[in-house]
Structures are given as structure tokens and as C-alpha cells.
Design an enzyme around this catalytic site. Sequence first.
Site, mmCIF file in Angstrom:
data_model
loop_
_atom_site.group_PDB
_atom_site.id
_atom_site.type_symbol
_atom_site.label_atom_id
_atom_site.label_comp_id
_atom_site.label_asym_id
_atom_site.label_seq_id
_atom_site.Cartn_x
_atom_site.Cartn_y
_atom_site.Cartn_z
ATOM 1 N N CYS A 122 55.182 -30.437 21.354
ATOM 2 C CA CYS A 122 55.317 -29.808 20.331
ATOM 3 C C CYS A 122 56.013 -28.144 20.550
ATOM 4 O O CYS A 122 56.208 -27.692 19.596
ATOM 5 C CB CYS A 122 53.758 -29.041 20.026
ATOM 6 S SG CYS A 122 52.829 -30.537 19.751
ATOM 7 N N HIS A 259 53.743 -22.842 15.767
ATOM 8 C CA HIS A 259 53.620 -24.349 15.733
ATOM 9 C C HIS A 259 52.060 -24.255 14.969
ATOM 10 O O HIS A 259 51.173 -23.844 15.240
ATOM 11 C CB HIS A 259 53.288 -24.899 17.050
ATOM 12 C CG HIS A 259 52.778 -26.195 17.251
ATOM 13 N ND1 HIS A 259 53.395 -27.277 16.376
ATOM 14 C CD2 HIS A 259 52.036 -27.009 18.027
ATOM 15 C CE1 HIS A 259 52.878 -28.442 16.693
ATOM 16 N NE2 HIS A 259 51.680 -28.087 17.599
ATOM 17 N N ASN A 289 49.823 -31.831 12.075
ATOM 18 C CA ASN A 289 50.366 -31.469 13.146
ATOM 19 C C ASN A 289 51.727 -32.231 13.229
ATOM 20 O O ASN A 289 51.160 -33.501 13.661
ATOM 21 C CB ASN A 289 49.425 -31.455 14.391
ATOM 22 C CG ASN A 289 50.213 -31.010 15.602
ATOM 23 O OD1 ASN A 289 51.492 -31.101 15.780
ATOM 24 N ND2 ASN A 289 49.733 -30.935 16.831
HETATM 25 O O1 UT7 Z 1 49.908 -29.557 18.975
HETATM 26 C C1 UT7 Z 1 49.395 -29.017 20.215
HETATM 27 C C2 UT7 Z 1 48.213 -29.680 20.901
HETATM 28 N N1 UT7 Z 1 46.991 -30.106 19.823
HETATM 29 C C3 UT7 Z 1 46.344 -28.954 19.590
HETATM 30 O O2 UT7 Z 1 46.582 -27.609 19.383
HETATM 31 C C4 UT7 Z 1 44.703 -29.257 19.218
HETATM 32 C C5 UT7 Z 1 43.940 -28.501 19.819
HETATM 33 N N2 UT7 Z 1 42.300 -28.841 19.562
HETATM 34 C C6 UT7 Z 1 41.787 -28.691 18.479
HETATM 35 O O3 UT7 Z 1 42.504 -28.310 17.508
HETATM 36 C C7 UT7 Z 1 40.289 -28.901 18.455
HETATM 37 O O4 UT7 Z 1 39.668 -29.101 19.512
HETATM 38 C C8 UT7 Z 1 39.807 -30.045 17.604
HETATM 39 C C9 UT7 Z 1 40.457 -30.055 15.841
HETATM 40 C C10 UT7 Z 1 40.749 -31.233 18.175
HETATM 41 C C11 UT7 Z 1 38.483 -30.675 17.906
HETATM 42 O O5 UT7 Z 1 37.917 -29.484 17.429
HETATM 43 P P1 UT7 Z 1 36.768 -28.892 18.105
HETATM 44 O O6 UT7 Z 1 35.982 -27.768 17.319
HETATM 45 O O7 UT7 Z 1 37.109 -28.634 19.566
HETATM 46 O O8 UT7 Z 1 35.649 -30.212 18.343
HETATM 47 P P2 UT7 Z 1 35.003 -31.022 19.398
HETATM 48 O O9 UT7 Z 1 36.116 -31.755 20.081
HETATM 49 O O10 UT7 Z 1 34.105 -30.204 20.347
HETATM 50 O O11 UT7 Z 1 33.996 -31.925 18.571
HETATM 51 C C12 UT7 Z 1 32.731 -31.541 17.973
HETATM 52 C C13 UT7 Z 1 32.077 -32.807 17.311
HETATM 53 C C14 UT7 Z 1 32.066 -33.792 18.527
HETATM 54 O O12 UT7 Z 1 30.540 -34.545 18.194
HETATM 55 P P3 UT7 Z 1 29.298 -34.111 18.948
HETATM 56 O O13 UT7 Z 1 29.778 -34.407 20.491
HETATM 57 O O14 UT7 Z 1 29.254 -32.636 18.820
HETATM 58 O O15 UT7 Z 1 28.386 -35.054 18.357
HETATM 59 C C15 UT7 Z 1 33.088 -34.623 17.987
HETATM 60 O O16 UT7 Z 1 32.713 -36.204 18.506
HETATM 61 O O17 UT7 Z 1 33.039 -33.282 16.418
HETATM 62 C C16 UT7 Z 1 32.986 -34.752 16.585
HETATM 63 N N3 UT7 Z 1 34.407 -35.044 16.224
HETATM 64 C C17 UT7 Z 1 34.428 -35.443 14.795
HETATM 65 N N4 UT7 Z 1 33.695 -35.482 13.825
HETATM 66 C C18 UT7 Z 1 34.139 -35.807 12.533
HETATM 67 C C19 UT7 Z 1 35.593 -35.184 16.635
HETATM 68 N N5 UT7 Z 1 36.535 -35.543 15.807
HETATM 69 C C20 UT7 Z 1 35.946 -35.667 14.615
HETATM 70 C C21 UT7 Z 1 36.302 -36.034 13.215
HETATM 71 N N6 UT7 Z 1 35.559 -36.278 12.375
HETATM 72 N N7 UT7 Z 1 37.720 -36.494 13.026
#
Ligand code: UT7
Length: 332
Positions: A122, A259, A289
Site C-alpha cells: 500500500c 492511503h 482499499n
Molecule cells: O492497507 C493497509 C493495511 N490495512 C489496514 O490498514 C487495515 C487495518 N485494520 C482495520 O482497518 C481494522 O482492524 C478492521 C476493519 C480490519 C477490523 O476492525 P476492528 O475494529 O479491528 O475489528 P476486529 O478485527 O477487532 O473484529 C471485531 C469483531 C470480531 O468479532 P468478535 O470476535 O468480537 O465476536 C470479528 O470476528 O468483528 C468481527 N468481524 C466482522 N463482523 C462483521 C470481522 N470482520 C467482520 C465483518 N463483518 N466483515
Amino acid sequence: MADKRDECPIRRSVVVGCGSYLPERVVTNKDLEAIVETSDPWIVQRTGIRERHIAGEGETTSVLGLKAARAALADAGLTASDIDLVVCATSTPDFTFPATATQIQAGLGMEQGAAFDIQAVCTGFVYGIATADKFLASGSHHRALVIGAETFSRIIDWTDRGTCVLFGDGAGAVVLEAREGTGAASDRGVLTTKLRSDGRHREKLYVDGGPGSTRTTGHLRMQGQDVFKFAVGKVTDVVRDAFASAGVTAEDLDWFVPHQANRRIIEASADKLGIAREKVVITVERHGNTSAASIPLALDAARKDGRLKEGNLVMLEAIGGGFTWGSALLRW
Ligand code: UT7
């Protein structure tokens, strides 16, 4: 005593054109609800993404990149015969080799110059700008096409809801032209670039295949929370370093074009840097993204809607797999 740089003419890499291309097919969050267990409110609340473009059959990265390159050349009022360097930032090349940049070069009908790819995920477009700027500053080359082009839809695991809702396809490009500057921050062109990497973080964001290991293409894997923390916690350093090198502050900035991975990362970074929210260009809602393509796509959007104007001071910033991260400060 006058700053010595004020007296010495130097070569600046000035943006003389920009363009972009997005595949026709739009996939909304609602559409994704049919593929994985997710919801539009979850995606919007956690990322700010509402829709993304997905490449069609035969629309390879070089096809998207070529369209963006043609648009940038048209915008500059130039033709391919005016270009002597093509740099394409991509992590989703058409083939392992030859470089996607050479396919774009051929598509443009160029028989002159040099073309190569940059692999910094990225951060690729920022690395591409920094690289082309050094070629132009040295006097070895005169006009460069810097392209960010990606088809991440092809390396996504469409059963993994943690990643498949985040990414999209697209391409953006700028034409950089070497022009004489004074060395002062009032010059048009690239004023400074800061590049960093730390390969110890591979496991946090990587593709689990490749020609030298699995002999397959592999799929993107990410520990989202770790990437999030690193992005907000660390990458602001390269922006501060760029401000310090150029002798400008966040207040002098007209536009912050980071980005586009996640609205929450973008806004938290801007707040940390003291950059006013109205100066932040955000396109992640409509593009998702698009990795190395996200910054030139955002630049082109801001230019087309009239926000980005000649003479504006612009900060580009990105973080990607590796980790790689970097910034580029330029006067449009
Ligand atoms: O391009 C450069 C690199 N990429 C980035 O910059 C991405 C960086 N990371 C992020 O943007 C965020 O971490 C995400 C958007 C990927 C995830 O958001 P988060 O607030 O960190 O969520 P999380 O991974 O802590 O997940 C929270 C909950 C989990 O469920 P439990 O364990 O709390 O029951 C996940 O399983 O959300 C669940 N979850 C989803 N739920 C519905 C994860 N993906 C999804 C989804 N829909 N698509």
C-alpha cells in the site's frame, strides 16, 4: 544568513497531469452480505467503506494502469513519446514477470525509456514518487509516469470476512516533469520524501503464496488490529519528518491525501498530526482499499472536484505490508 538552497537552482519533479480509472462493476456492502456473514452497518462503522469497484474478466492490473496512464498523459497535454520513465507500483502484477510497467509501456506504444515495478504494497505509490523524483532530480530522466494499479480482488480470500470487505480494484497515475526550482518550499514539485520499512512485521500483513515458496499466487492474510495500531501509532513519524525537512507545518498544508484503508485510521492520524479534518481527502467510502492505487485515485478525485489546485501544498502518506511506510510532501 540566507539558506544556501535558496540560491542554488535544483531540479524539482512537478506534477503536470493526473488521471485514474475504476472498473465499471460496483460491489456494495449489501452485495457482500450475500457472500459472507457481514453487514453494511458493521463495514461502514468499522471502516467507512460503502462500495468498491471490482475488475471484470480480462481487466488485468496493466489494463487498469494503462487507462490511468493515458488519462494522466491527456491531462498533461503530452503523448507517450514525451515520457522516458514508467514506474508502476503494484502488488498484483499481471504475471510474476515481466513487470507490469513494461506492459503499460508497450500499451502506450513506447519504445524508449525504462519501465519497472515497485513492490511496497500500500506504500507503493509513495515509494514510486520518491524513486521517480530521484531519477528526475539526478538529471538522468526528464518525464516520468508514476502509476499505482491493483486488482486486489484476485488475491482476496472471498470466504474471509475479515479481509474481503475491505479491498477494491483501480488505478491512478501522475506525470512528473523535471523543472528548475530554487530549493525553497515555495517551489512547485516534490519537496521531500521519507521512506521507511521494518520487515519484522511480515506476519501481520502478507500473501501466503509466491513463486519462490509455494509456486502459487496465494491469498492476502491480515491481523487487522495489529495493522490498525501500527498505522495510527507509527506512521505519523514520516509526516512529521517531512514537515521538518521542508520547514513547513500542518497549518501550511492545503491537503492531506493518505492511503485509503480505513476512515478511522485516516481521521485518527490527521488528528494526531494536528491536520484539520476539512483538509483530509477521503475516498475510501467509494473505492475501498485499493492499495498502491488509493493515493493517485484520491488525488485525481480531489483534482476533478476542484479542491486540489496548482500551488497547493499536499502531504501524501501510506503504510503497507512489510511493514513499509512513507510520506511525500509536494506542491501541486
Ligand atoms: O492497507 C493497509 C493495511 N490495512 C489496514 O490498514 C487495515 C487495518 N485494520 C482495520 O482497518 C481494522 O482492524 C478492521 C476493519 C480490519 C477490523 O476492525 P476492528 O475494529 O479491528 O475489528 P476486529 O478485527 O477487532 O473484529 C471485531 C469483531 C470480531 O468479532 P468478535 O470476535 O468480537 O465476536 C470479528 O470476528 O468483528 C468481527 N468481524 C466482522 N463482523 C462483521 C470481522 N470482520 C467482520 C465483518 N463483518 N466483515
